[in-house]
Structure formats: C-alpha cells, structure tokens
Write a protein that holds these residues in place. Structure first.
Motif, PDB file in Angstrom:
ATOM      1  N   PHE A  16       0.770   8.145  14.379  1.00  0.00           N
ATOM      2  CA  PHE A  16       0.193   7.177  13.447  1.00  0.00           C
ATOM      3  C   PHE A  16       0.724   5.772  13.711  1.00  0.00           C
ATOM      4  CE2 PHE A  16       0.377   4.791   9.459  1.00  0.00           C
ATOM      5  CZ  PHE A  16      -0.930   4.878   9.028  1.00  0.00           C
ATOM      6  N   PHE A  17       2.024   5.659  14.021  1.00  0.00           N
ATOM      7  CA  PHE A  17       2.644   4.347  14.196  1.00  0.00           C
ATOM      8  C   PHE A  17       2.231   3.688  15.514  1.00  0.00           C
ATOM      9  CE2 PHE A  17       5.345   6.698  11.288  1.00  0.00           C
ATOM     10  CZ  PHE A  17       5.508   5.789  10.272  1.00  0.00           C
ATOM     11  N   MET A  18       1.708   4.484  16.438  1.00  0.00           N
ATOM     12  CA  MET A  18       1.297   3.921  17.719  1.00  0.00           C
ATOM     13  C   MET A  18      -0.054   3.215  17.625  1.00  0.00           C
ATOM     14  SD  MET A  18       2.503   7.155  20.048  1.00  0.00           S
ATOM     15  CE  MET A  18       2.097   6.399  21.613  1.00  0.00           C
ATOM     16  N   PHE A  19      -0.795   3.451  16.527  1.00  0.00           N
ATOM     17  CA  PHE A  19      -2.143   2.896  16.435  1.00  0.00           C
ATOM     18  C   PHE A  19      -2.353   2.039  15.187  1.00  0.00           C
ATOM     19  CE2 PHE A  19      -2.759   7.276  18.337  1.00  0.00           C
ATOM     20  CZ  PHE A  19      -2.738   6.821  19.639  1.00  0.00           C
ATOM     21  N   THR A  20      -1.280   1.728  14.451  1.00  0.00           N
ATOM     22  CA  THR A  20      -1.459   1.020  13.185  1.00  0.00           C
ATOM     23  C   THR A  20      -2.051  -0.370  13.380  1.00  0.00           C
ATOM     24  OG1 THR A  20       0.883   0.391  13.360  1.00  0.00           O
ATOM     25  CG2 THR A  20       0.340   2.239  11.923  1.00  0.00           C
ATOM     26  N   GLU A  21      -1.591  -1.104  14.399  1.00  0.00           N
ATOM     27  CA  GLU A  21      -2.094  -2.465  14.606  1.00  0.00           C
ATOM     28  C   GLU A  21      -3.558  -2.450  15.024  1.00  0.00           C
ATOM     29  OE1 GLU A  21      -1.847  -6.592  14.511  1.00  0.00           O
ATOM     30  OE2 GLU A  21      -0.480  -5.040  13.780  1.00  0.00           O
TER      31      GLU A  21
ATOM     32  N   GLU B  50      14.412   5.472  11.224  1.00  0.00           N
ATOM     33  CA  GLU B  50      14.321   4.141  11.808  1.00  0.00           C
ATOM     34  C   GLU B  50      13.529   4.123  13.107  1.00  0.00           C
ATOM     35  OE1 GLU B  50      18.208   2.578  12.256  1.00  0.00           O
ATOM     36  OE2 GLU B  50      18.651   2.532  10.113  1.00  0.00           O
ATOM     37  N   LEU B  51      13.470   5.254  13.811  1.00  0.00           N
ATOM     38  CA  LEU B  51      12.758   5.290  15.074  1.00  0.00           C
ATOM     39  C   LEU B  51      11.294   4.905  14.888  1.00  0.00           C
ATOM     40  CD1 LEU B  51      12.706   5.960  18.095  1.00  0.00           C
ATOM     41  CD2 LEU B  51      12.204   8.331  17.485  1.00  0.00           C
ATOM     42  N   ASN B  52      10.706   5.293  13.756  1.00  0.00           N
ATOM     43  CA  ASN B  52       9.305   4.980  13.505  1.00  0.00           C
ATOM     44  C   ASN B  52       9.078   3.474  13.417  1.00  0.00           C
ATOM     45  OD1 ASN B  52       8.818   7.790  13.280  1.00  0.00           O
ATOM     46  ND2 ASN B  52       9.565   7.720  11.165  1.00  0.00           N
ATOM     47  N   ASN B  53      10.005   2.768  12.780  1.00  0.00           N
ATOM     48  CA  ASN B  53       9.895   1.312  12.704  1.00  0.00           C
ATOM     49  C   ASN B  53      10.061   0.677  14.076  1.00  0.00           C
ATOM     50  OD1 ASN B  53       9.544   1.395   9.901  1.00  0.00           O
ATOM     51  ND2 ASN B  53      11.755   1.351   9.532  1.00  0.00           N
ATOM     52  N   ALA B  54      10.937   1.270  14.900  1.00  0.00           N
ATOM     53  CA  ALA B  54      11.116   0.739  16.258  1.00  0.00           C
ATOM     54  C   ALA B  54       9.843   0.900  17.071  1.00  0.00           C
ATOM     55  CB  ALA B  54      12.289   1.451  16.939  1.00  0.00           C
ATOM     56  N   VAL B  55       9.189   2.050  16.940  1.00  0.00           N
ATOM     57  CA  VAL B  55       7.928   2.273  17.669  1.00  0.00           C
ATOM     58  C   VAL B  55       6.864   1.305  17.174  1.00  0.00           C
ATOM     59  CG1 VAL B  55       6.071   3.924  18.073  1.00  0.00           C
ATOM     60  CG2 VAL B  55       8.438   4.672  18.207  1.00  0.00           C
ATOM     61  N   LYS B  56       6.797   1.088  15.869  1.00  0.00           N
ATOM     62  CA  LYS B  56       5.826   0.150  15.324  1.00  0.00           C
ATOM     63  C   LYS B  56       6.051  -1.261  15.886  1.00  0.00           C
ATOM     64  CE  LYS B  56       4.952   0.548  10.966  1.00  0.00           C
ATOM     65  NZ  LYS B  56       5.015   0.424   9.488  1.00  0.00           N
ATOM     66  N   ALA B  57       7.317  -1.667  15.969  1.00  0.00           N
ATOM     67  CA  ALA B  57       7.630  -2.989  16.538  1.00  0.00           C
ATOM     68  C   ALA B  57       7.248  -3.053  18.012  1.00  0.00           C
ATOM     69  CB  ALA B  57       9.123  -3.280  16.357  1.00  0.00           C
ATOM     70  N   MET B  58       7.442  -1.958  18.737  1.00  0.00           N
ATOM     71  CA  MET B  58       7.081  -1.904  20.142  1.00  0.00           C
ATOM     72  C   MET B  58       5.564  -2.025  20.307  1.00  0.00           C
ATOM     73  SD  MET B  58       8.628   0.774  22.897  1.00  0.00           S
ATOM     74  CE  MET B  58       8.036   2.231  22.062  1.00  0.00           C
ATOM     75  N   VAL B  59       4.810  -1.332  19.469  1.00  0.00           N
ATOM     76  CA  VAL B  59       3.350  -1.426  19.500  1.00  0.00           C
ATOM     77  C   VAL B  59       2.901  -2.859  19.248  1.00  0.00           C
ATOM     78  CG1 VAL B  59       1.242  -0.759  18.280  1.00  0.00           C
ATOM     79  CG2 VAL B  59       2.941   0.968  18.865  1.00  0.00           C
TER      80      VAL B  59
ATOM     81  N   ILE C 144      -1.555   7.408  24.286  1.00  0.00           N
ATOM     82  CA  ILE C 144      -1.442   8.632  23.516  1.00  0.00           C
ATOM     83  C   ILE C 144      -0.091   9.289  23.718  1.00  0.00           C
ATOM     84  CG2 ILE C 144      -3.894   9.105  23.362  1.00  0.00           C
ATOM     85  CD1 ILE C 144      -3.698  10.785  25.794  1.00  0.00           C
ATOM     86  N   LYS C 145       0.664   8.861  24.736  1.00  0.00           N
ATOM     87  CA  LYS C 145       2.013   9.364  24.938  1.00  0.00           C
ATOM     88  C   LYS C 145       2.989   8.205  24.776  1.00  0.00           C
ATOM     89  CE  LYS C 145       0.595  12.776  28.415  1.00  0.00           C
ATOM     90  NZ  LYS C 145       0.773  13.188  29.822  1.00  0.00           N
ATOM     91  N   ILE C 146       4.130   8.499  24.199  1.00  0.00           N
ATOM     92  CA  ILE C 146       5.123   7.448  23.991  1.00  0.00           C
ATOM     93  C   ILE C 146       5.615   6.888  25.317  1.00  0.00           C
ATOM     94  CG2 ILE C 146       7.086   9.039  23.910  1.00  0.00           C
ATOM     95  CD1 ILE C 146       6.547   5.890  21.743  1.00  0.00           C
ATOM     96  N   SER C 147       5.613   7.708  26.372  1.00  0.00           N
ATOM     97  CA  SER C 147       6.067   7.211  27.670  1.00  0.00           C
ATOM     98  C   SER C 147       5.163   6.091  28.173  1.00  0.00           C
ATOM     99  CB  SER C 147       6.107   8.360  28.690  1.00  0.00           C
ATOM    100  OG  SER C 147       4.834   8.956  28.827  1.00  0.00           O
ATOM    101  N   SER C 148       3.855   6.239  27.975  1.00  0.00           N
ATOM    102  CA  SER C 148       2.922   5.187  28.403  1.00  0.00           C
ATOM    103  C   SER C 148       3.132   3.907  27.605  1.00  0.00           C
ATOM    104  CB  SER C 148       1.479   5.675  28.245  1.00  0.00           C
ATOM    105  OG  SER C 148       1.247   6.834  29.008  1.00  0.00           O
ATOM    106  N   LEU C 149       3.319   4.052  26.298  1.00  0.00           N
ATOM    107  CA  LEU C 149       3.568   2.885  25.451  1.00  0.00           C
ATOM    108  C   LEU C 149       4.859   2.195  25.866  1.00  0.00           C
ATOM    109  CD1 LEU C 149       3.006   1.091  22.997  1.00  0.00           C
ATOM    110  CD2 LEU C 149       4.142   2.810  21.582  1.00  0.00           C
ATOM    111  N   TYR C 150       5.904   2.977  26.111  1.00  0.00           N
ATOM    112  CA  TYR C 150       7.202   2.404  26.485  1.00  0.00           C
ATOM    113  C   TYR C 150       7.112   1.668  27.822  1.00  0.00           C
ATOM    114  CZ  TYR C 150      12.294   2.195  27.095  1.00  0.00           C
ATOM    115  OH  TYR C 150      13.585   1.773  27.266  1.00  0.00           O
TER     116      TYR C 150
END
Length: 532
Positions: free
Chosen positions: A308-313, A130-139, A394-400
């Motif tokens: 992959f999920f950080m750049f799908t959109e 489920e974490l992958n879907n959460a990251v996708k929603a965050m992106v 490129i890092k999840i911390s930056s996205l968050y």
C-alpha cells in the motif's frame, strides 16, 4: 511441462495453495495482486513450510527455492519443503521482503532434468512500524525525481504555455490544458451564437407567389405539376385557360439563406466532440489505473499491506486527476449542447490539426480556438508513463534501486558534476536470458573540469568485447554461474553480468570502474545470503 501447485503453510495461520506457472507465462503487473483473495498473502514475521504437489509425469528428486530471485536454502523431503534455521525452528523466509514476493522453484527429476516454475505475486503483510514511513518517503523521493529518469531530462511543464513539442507531459498538465480550452470556448460562445461567420446559400423554397423574384425552369415545372395551387384572378396577366386567368397561390422560388456550415465552424464544433472523446479516454485510463492500486492498508489489527505504501503517491495523484476529469466531462458535454444548438451544422471529424485558413488566422475569436486546437494536437493524449512507471515497482528491490539511482544523480550534481546528456540503451540479449531492459533512462553522462563520469543503470557486461554497444570496456572473463537455476540457461555456463549500477570514471589517460549492487536488507542478511 507437468502441472504443479504449491501450498504455503504459515505457522499458526491457515494454509493456502497457489498456482505455479512456467517462467515465460509470468506477468510483470500488479493486476494479479488485486484480483486474488485477501487471504492469499504472506506474513513477513512468520515461519513457513511449503508442500509441493505435481502430477505423475515428473519424479521430483530435489527442489531449489528463490524468493524474489534470491536463493533461499531449503530441504526437500517427499513433497515437503522446509527452511531450517540455526536451531530447531524454521527461518522466517519473508523477513526481508516488502511489497510483494514472487516464489520461484527449480525442480530436478531423477534424470537430472530441471523444470522452472514461478508463483503469482503475493502481497507481503508487515507489522506496523517505522519502516513503512521510510518506504513512503522513498516512494515520494522517486516520484518527485522521476522526470529525469523517464524523459531524458526534459523540464517539467508547469502550465500549457511551457509545453514544448516532444517535451515533458503529465496528467495534471493535460488537465490544465483541457480546462483552458473549455474556458476559451465558454468565453467565446456569445460571439459564435450571434456573429459567427457564415455563407449565403441559394435554396429553392415553396413560398407565396408574390415573393417570387424571377422565374426559373424549376418554378415552371412546379406550377405545371401542382395545378391545385392555381387560383382564378381578376387580371389580364397570368396563366390563361379559356376565358379565365389563373395565378399560383404558392410556387417554388429561389431564396438567399444564411448558413453557418463553413469549414471553420465545423472545426469549432468538431473539436468539442474530439475533447469529449479525449477526456473520456483519459478518464477510463485513470480509473483503470486506480483499480490496480490497493485501496486499504489494513489487514486485521496487527498487520498491514506493505505494498500500500509503495503506491500512495500515485493513488493520490490519480484520484485528483479523476475528480478533475469528471468535471471536465460534464463541462464539455454542456459546451457541445450550447454550440450544437447555436450552429446547427454537422461537425468536422477531427483526426488531424485543422488547416490554417484565412478566417482562423485573421478573426480573433476563431484564432483563439485555433491556437488551443493546435496545442492539444501537439500535446497528444497522455499515456500515463509516469504513473505506470511508479506502478512497476511491485517489488521493494525495484523501488530501492530506482531510489538509489535518483540519489546518485543528485549526489554527483552536488559534487560539481554537470549532467550533459542521458540515453536509454537497449542491450541485445538472447532469448533464454533472464535480463530485461529497463523502462527508464539507463545511461547518464556527467562532466566536471577534470573528469568525465558515466553512470550505468542495470548494464550488461558480456563475455565478449561489446564496448561498441554502450561504451562499457569490461568483459566477463569466466563462464562459471554464480547460482544455478537463476532463470538463464546455464548448461554452457554464464555469459553476462548485470550489476545494478556501474560507474565509469575517465580522464585524459585512463578509465576506472566501480561496480555497485543494491539490496534492501540489513547488513547481516546481505553477508549471509547476497554476497555470493
């Protein structure tokens, strides 16, 4: 500095080595991720041991390890770096990582001298969940709300008609504008083929003598130098040679000829060439950006690339843009063939906007194209700011951090605060500081009926009064570094703090501050590793 390499040994998987570079040689792009072997990656749920090897110029005494700039307790022993857990087993040091990791080492020698090295960015493999879907929603949330962060709150243009000078630009809007330009050219071709404005040129042309309207010096010279054109005639008027009268069969005469070679037509044709070059430039930039994005999420049956999920959109948008640009390349190439064949002139080189001539302003067909040319030059070539902004995570911390910034903006607005203005402050820094200024808006000013609120993103709190830089009235009142080897030169102590967020609340008599920090991790890990 010494040449060093680091070997990563995951439990139950093959080991691999990565090159270590000095910190100032690092790249802040994802190009390194795409170009390396698919086996150069880390598993989030496996334990690791490192093996460090350096040339003989450095006698290693101790090593401090950082994973994405966070200190990771370790034990160094004769080239081996181990990460003991609470029991006999090692810790899973990449458990809280997502997207990519960057491993930093601070190596101490026997004389107490420190050397700082950093690996390339390594993709993180995670198990499906489920974490992958959460990251996708965050992106998706950051992507949908980034106009405010990038462009000082300018409204997003829904069509070329809503474009403002220096206003919001994106790839889809530029494509819409290019399609509108192509449509205007297509609908106007019939007019330019049959009724385009022209000029009358006087040209000398070799033609039959009976078409000669008046004699010029050039006509006489042609007759004198071309005696082979003379024919004997039965007449009293002509060129008399002896008892015979001659007349040239052909001679050089002045003719009126219609020419489309006027300034406005050269601009009409030249702008098609300009559009071909511009669309090609956008196409290459779009294709280059797509090549930086992971193309497949799967790594075997159990793991997937978390990046992959950080750049799908962004990938989806670029793919749509590339498809549209491919059609536009074909369309403008066809328009060039049509107009070049009809006008048969040399195109104007379009470096700047054309001048507003009488024809451009008064003839409707010319004016329609002139307006489109003006729009294109006002828009400029899109620089892919929005897409590059998303690729910078490129890092999840930056996205968050970007996600929480967008969330806080929405929260304050929902609580009755009006966003009055924004700015991007460039904080002065020293050369040996690790801090880098943000690539987006970092200061936002809100106000309601009673209070004024300022939201700072990644501000710098100095150890001297620098309130004149960005209105921050806080001062770092000690020089004790929180951690050694954090990338700054701490030999004389720390000189600044940079929290993720700073909220300044003001009324008529006072100012209060809230300091916030973002960690993409669970509460236990934050308490154990990040609070200090």
């Amino acid at each position: 500095m010494a040449t060093c390499s680091l070997t990563l040994q995951p439990y139950g998987k093959p080991s691999f080595s990565v090159r270590l570079s000095e910190n100032d040689e690092r790249k802040s792009t994802i190009e390194q991720i795409i170009t390396k072997s698919p086996d150069i990656c880390v598993f989030s749920d496996l334990t690791y041991e490192f093996a460090l090897s350096c040339d003989e110029t450095i006698a290693i005494q101790d090593v401090t390890v950082y994973i994405n700039d966070v200190h990771e307790p370790s034990v160094y022993n004769n080239g081996r770096i181990m990460f003991p857990g609470g029991g006999p087993s090692y810790r899973r040091i990449f458990m809280d990582c997502y997207g990519v990791v960057e491993i930093s080492l601070v190596i101490s020698d026997a004389d107490g001298k420190e050397y700082q090295y950093t690996t390339e960015y390594l993709p993180v493999l995670v198990r499906r969940g489920e974490l992958n879907n959460a990251v996708k929603a965050m992106v998706n949330y950051v992507y949908a709300n980034q106009e405010l962060l990038l462009l000082n709150g300018e409204p997003k243009a829904k069509s070329p008609a809503n474009l403002k000078e220096n206003g919001y630009q994106n790839l889809s809007t530029q494509i819409i504008l290019a399609e509108e330009i192509a449509a205007v050219y297509e609908s106007s071709f019939g007019y330019f083929k049959a009724n385009s404005r022209f000029k009358i040129d006087k040209i000398l042309k070799v033609d039959r003598f009976e078409y000669l309207q008046h004699v010029t010096p050039a006509t006489v010279q042609f007759i004198v130098t071309h005696p082979e054109e003379l024919r004997r005639i039965n007449s009293h008027s002509g060129i008399r040679i002896g008892n015979s009268v001659y007349q040239p069969e052909k001679t050089l005469s002045m003719h009126n000829e219609r020419s489309c070679d006027i300034y406005e037509n050269r601009v009409i044709l030249g702008f098609i060439r300009k559009m071909i070059d511009s669309v090609d430039e956008l196409y290459e930039h779009c294709r280059s950006s797509l090549e930086q994005i992971p193309g497949n999420e799967n790594y075997g049956d159990e793991y997937i690339y978390s990046s992959f999920f950080m750049f799908t959109e962004t990938k989806r948008m670029l793919e749509n843009g590339l498809a549209c640009l491919t059609k536009l390349r074909t369309k403008f190439a066809h328009l060039w063939t049509m107009y070049n064949g009809a006008l048969r002139i040399k195109p104007e080189i379009m470096v700047n906007e054309p001048r507003p001539s009488h024809v451009f302003l008064s003839v409707p067909q010319y004016n329609r194209i002139f307006v489109q040319i003006h729009k294109w030059f006002q828009f400029g070539i899109y620089d892919f700011t929005k897409e590059n902004f998303m690729l910078s995570f490129i890092k999840i911390s930056s996205l968050y951090e970007g996600y929480l910034l967008a969330k806080m903006i929405a929260y304050f607005q929902s609580r009755g605060y009006v966003l009055e203005s924004t700015r991007k402050c460039a904080y002065p820094t020293r050369r040996n500081w690790k801090y880098k200024n943000t690539n987006c808006v970092n200061t936002l000013f809100f106000k309601n009926e009673r209070h004024q609120l300022t939201l700072y993103y990644q501000p710098v709190i100095y150890d001297t009064d620098e309130s004149g830089i960005n209105g921050i009235g806080l001062i770092r009142n000690n020089s004790i570094p929180a951690l050694t080897g954090d990338g700054d030169d701490n030999r004389s102590g720390g000189h600044y703090y940079s929290p993720d967020y700073l909220i300044k609340m003001e009324d008529d008599s006072s100012a209060r501050y809230l300091i916030l920090d973002a960690k993409f991790s669970d509460l236990a890990c934050v308490r154990r590793h990040h609070v200090k």
